[in-house]
Design a protein around this motif. Structure first.
Motif, mmCIF file in Angstrom:
data_model
loop_
_atom_site.group_PDB
_atom_site.id
_atom_site.type_symbol
_atom_site.label_atom_id
_atom_site.label_comp_id
_atom_site.label_asym_id
_atom_site.label_seq_id
_atom_site.Cartn_x
_atom_site.Cartn_y
_atom_site.Cartn_z
ATOM 1 N N CYS A 134 -93.083 -19.784 -11.222
ATOM 2 C CA CYS A 134 -94.437 -20.332 -11.249
ATOM 3 C C CYS A 134 -95.454 -19.293 -11.707
ATOM 4 O O CYS A 134 -95.271 -18.091 -11.502
ATOM 5 N N LEU A 135 -96.528 -19.791 -12.288
ATOM 6 C CA LEU A 135 -97.747 -19.002 -12.411
ATOM 7 C C LEU A 135 -98.506 -19.158 -11.102
ATOM 8 O O LEU A 135 -98.455 -20.219 -10.462
ATOM 9 N N SER A 136 -99.234 -18.123 -10.693
ATOM 10 C CA SER A 136 -99.985 -18.223 -9.437
ATOM 11 C C SER A 136 -101.369 -17.600 -9.582
ATOM 12 O O SER A 136 -101.556 -16.645 -10.332
ATOM 13 N N ARG A 137 -102.315 -18.219 -8.868
ATOM 14 C CA ARG A 137 -103.669 -17.671 -8.805
ATOM 15 C C ARG A 137 -104.204 -17.853 -7.393
ATOM 16 O O ARG A 137 -104.043 -18.939 -6.824
ATOM 17 N N PRO A 138 -104.847 -16.855 -6.794
ATOM 18 C CA PRO A 138 -104.933 -15.467 -7.290
ATOM 19 C C PRO A 138 -103.636 -14.723 -7.022
ATOM 20 O O PRO A 138 -103.030 -14.875 -5.957
ATOM 21 N N GLY A 139 -103.216 -13.925 -7.993
ATOM 22 C CA GLY A 139 -101.944 -13.235 -7.898
ATOM 23 C C GLY A 139 -101.841 -12.315 -6.692
ATOM 24 O O GLY A 139 -100.784 -12.212 -6.057
ATOM 25 N N ARG A 140 -102.944 -11.681 -6.334
ATOM 26 C CA ARG A 140 -102.885 -10.698 -5.231
ATOM 27 C C ARG A 140 -102.621 -11.373 -3.886
ATOM 28 O O ARG A 140 -102.247 -10.706 -2.916
ATOM 29 N N LYS A 141 -102.814 -12.682 -3.823
ATOM 30 C CA LYS A 141 -102.593 -13.407 -2.572
ATOM 31 C C LYS A 141 -101.211 -14.050 -2.507
ATOM 32 O O LYS A 141 -100.878 -14.693 -1.509
ATOM 33 N N THR A 142 -100.425 -13.885 -3.551
ATOM 34 C CA THR A 142 -99.097 -14.521 -3.568
ATOM 35 C C THR A 142 -98.017 -13.461 -3.652
ATOM 36 O O THR A 142 -97.252 -13.391 -4.600
ATOM 37 N N ARG A 143 -97.976 -12.622 -2.653
ATOM 38 C CA ARG A 143 -96.939 -11.600 -2.555
ATOM 39 C C ARG A 143 -95.683 -12.199 -1.917
ATOM 40 O O ARG A 143 -95.757 -13.220 -1.237
ATOM 41 N N GLY A 155 -94.699 -10.932 -14.120
ATOM 42 C CA GLY A 155 -95.786 -11.225 -13.183
ATOM 43 C C GLY A 155 -95.768 -12.631 -12.611
ATOM 44 O O GLY A 155 -96.610 -12.971 -11.772
ATOM 45 N N ASN A 156 -94.822 -13.474 -13.052
ATOM 46 C CA ASN A 156 -94.704 -14.808 -12.459
ATOM 47 C C ASN A 156 -94.069 -14.710 -11.076
ATOM 48 O O ASN A 156 -93.464 -13.690 -10.724
ATOM 49 N N ARG A 157 -94.189 -15.778 -10.293
ATOM 50 C CA ARG A 157 -93.633 -15.801 -8.942
ATOM 51 C C ARG A 157 -92.423 -16.722 -8.880
ATOM 52 O O ARG A 157 -92.419 -17.793 -9.480
ATOM 53 N N ILE A 158 -91.410 -16.290 -8.128
ATOM 54 C CA ILE A 158 -90.295 -17.168 -7.783
ATOM 55 C C ILE A 158 -90.622 -17.738 -6.412
ATOM 56 O O ILE A 158 -90.806 -16.990 -5.449
ATOM 57 N N VAL A 159 -90.739 -19.061 -6.360
ATOM 58 C CA VAL A 159 -91.215 -19.738 -5.151
ATOM 59 C C VAL A 159 -90.164 -20.751 -4.708
ATOM 60 O O VAL A 159 -89.621 -21.500 -5.523
ATOM 61 N N LYS A 160 -89.881 -20.765 -3.399
ATOM 62 C CA LYS A 160 -88.958 -21.763 -2.841
ATOM 63 C C LYS A 160 -89.767 -22.821 -2.101
ATOM 64 O O LYS A 160 -90.579 -22.488 -1.232
ATOM 65 N N PHE A 161 -89.556 -24.094 -2.470
ATOM 66 C CA PHE A 161 -90.282 -25.193 -1.852
ATOM 67 C C PHE A 161 -89.468 -25.808 -0.719
ATOM 68 O O PHE A 161 -88.230 -25.871 -0.777
ATOM 69 N N HIS A 162 -90.188 -26.270 0.325
ATOM 70 C CA HIS A 162 -89.575 -26.901 1.493
ATOM 71 C C HIS A 162 -90.175 -28.297 1.637
ATOM 72 O O HIS A 162 -91.406 -28.460 1.636
ATOM 73 N N TYR A 163 -89.320 -29.314 1.776
ATOM 74 C CA TYR A 163 -89.814 -30.692 1.811
ATOM 75 C C TYR A 163 -88.704 -31.619 2.288
ATOM 76 O O TYR A 163 -87.520 -31.252 2.306
#
Length: 340
Positions: free
Chosen positions: A93-102, A125-133
């Motif tokens: 994913c792209l994320s904004r703000p980047g500094r808040k998505t560590r 600089g992209n984020r690897i994010v795992k979704f829960h649902y």
């Protein structure tokens, strides 16, 4: 070649911010790639340039509502744009703000029916994010997600279907294959009734399509990768069309790149799927397509380089200068161009 060889001056007011009320009422600039002759008309005139026995190839990818607006448990908004499905609930994913998505950051979407955890940060600089649902992820995305409109469109879209083609089917793009936005179902039926075969490929458009060329020498530009597919019926129809003397007319640079990626040097294309990072610029020898329907692209972009490879840089820049003088609408919601 230099990046600046593909520069043209574009007044900002010519960047279309909203789609026209009717898709096929956009204007059409016709460019003869051999003579450089330019003709002006409207998109419904496309029927005058298609012939019995041609094959019109469209990209049936559908845009994911891939923009998610969430918040941290402690407060503060976070925006994610889904780029690539990595499986097992993980997305790049792209994320904004980047500094808040560590890594380790939790994110909540909607009323909590969707949550996510940032896993890692990629080299780019992209984020690897795992979704829960619970349930089906794409159904949740349809409810909570928004259209990831290009950065040059500043207005909100009132009807999200206007950023989808009328034939979109295969969900997976982060941006629309915009050349196809001009077609209505009625116009496609009329074209088919003329004896033009209509076939589909799939290329899931990534946001890398908007990434600027930073290298001064365009040959040094590293092209982004996108997943694409050519169905068996499409490949067989293309080969039959070529054998009978018909033309292959690609709708959009995405359809063009898909066909050129999977056609071999002998002009043979077969059912195929895989990732492509093909970069088409002047000097490229086309193996599959004969003509192209496209929109007007950004200065110094890989897309204007592709159309320049087909029609010649001088012809294209002259056509773009005339489009500016005639106040054509540019980019995703703008007017169309046919090169043959």
């Amino acid at each position: 070649m230099n990046k600046t060889d593909f520069y043209f001056d574009l007044p900002p007011e010519l960047i279309a911010q909203t789609p026209l009320e009717k898709r096929d009422t956009s204007r059409l600039l016709h460019l003869d790639k051999k003579t450089g002759e330019i003709k002006h008309g409207h998109f419904t005139d496309i029927k005058n340039y298609l012939r019995h026995g041609d094959c019109l190839v469209l990209n049936d990818s559908r845009v994911l509502p891939a923009r998610l607006l969430g918040s941290r448990p402690s407060g503060g908004g976070i925006e994610l744009v889904l780029l690539r499905d990595l499986g097992d609930g993980c997305w790049e994913c792209l994320s904004r703000p980047g500094r808040k998505t560590r890594p380790g950051q939790e994110i909540i979407f909607g009323n909590g029916e969707l949550t996510a955890t940032v896993q890692s940060v990629t080299e780019g600089g992209n984020r690897i994010v795992k979704f829960h649902y619970d349930g089906v992820f794409l159904e949740i995305l349809e409810r909570l997600g928004k259209m990831p409109l290009p950065p040059y469109i500043k207005e909100e879209l009132s009807d999200s279907e206007r950023y989808q083609t009328v034939y979109s089917k295969e969900l997976g793009s982060a941006a629309a294959p915009t050349a196809g936005l001009h077609f209505t179902k009625e116009l496609l039926n009329e074209i088919e009734a003329m004896g033009v075969k209509i076939r589909y490929v799939t290329l899931h458009v990534g946001l890398g399509t908007f990434r600027p060329v930073k290298a001064e020498k365009i040959e040094e530009h590293e092209m982004h990768s996108e997943f694409c597919m050519v169905p068996k019926e499409t490949a067989e129809t293309i080969m039959e069309t070529k054998k009978s003397g018909g033309r292959i007319v690609a709708v959009g640079t995405t359809s063009c790149r898909t066909l050129e990626s999977f056609t071999n040097d002998d002009g043979i294309i077969k059912e195929s799927s895989g990732w492509t990072n093909i970069f088409i610029y002047p000097g490229y020898k086309f193996k599959c397509i004969d003509a192209l329907i496209t929109n007007f692209h950004l200065p110094e972009s890989t897309l204007i380089m592709l159309v320049s490879a087909l029609a010649g840089r001088e012809n294209v820049l002259r056509a773009y200068d005339e489009a500016v003088r005639e106040k054509y609408r540019f980019f995703s919601f703008g007017d169309a161009m046919m090169i043959e």
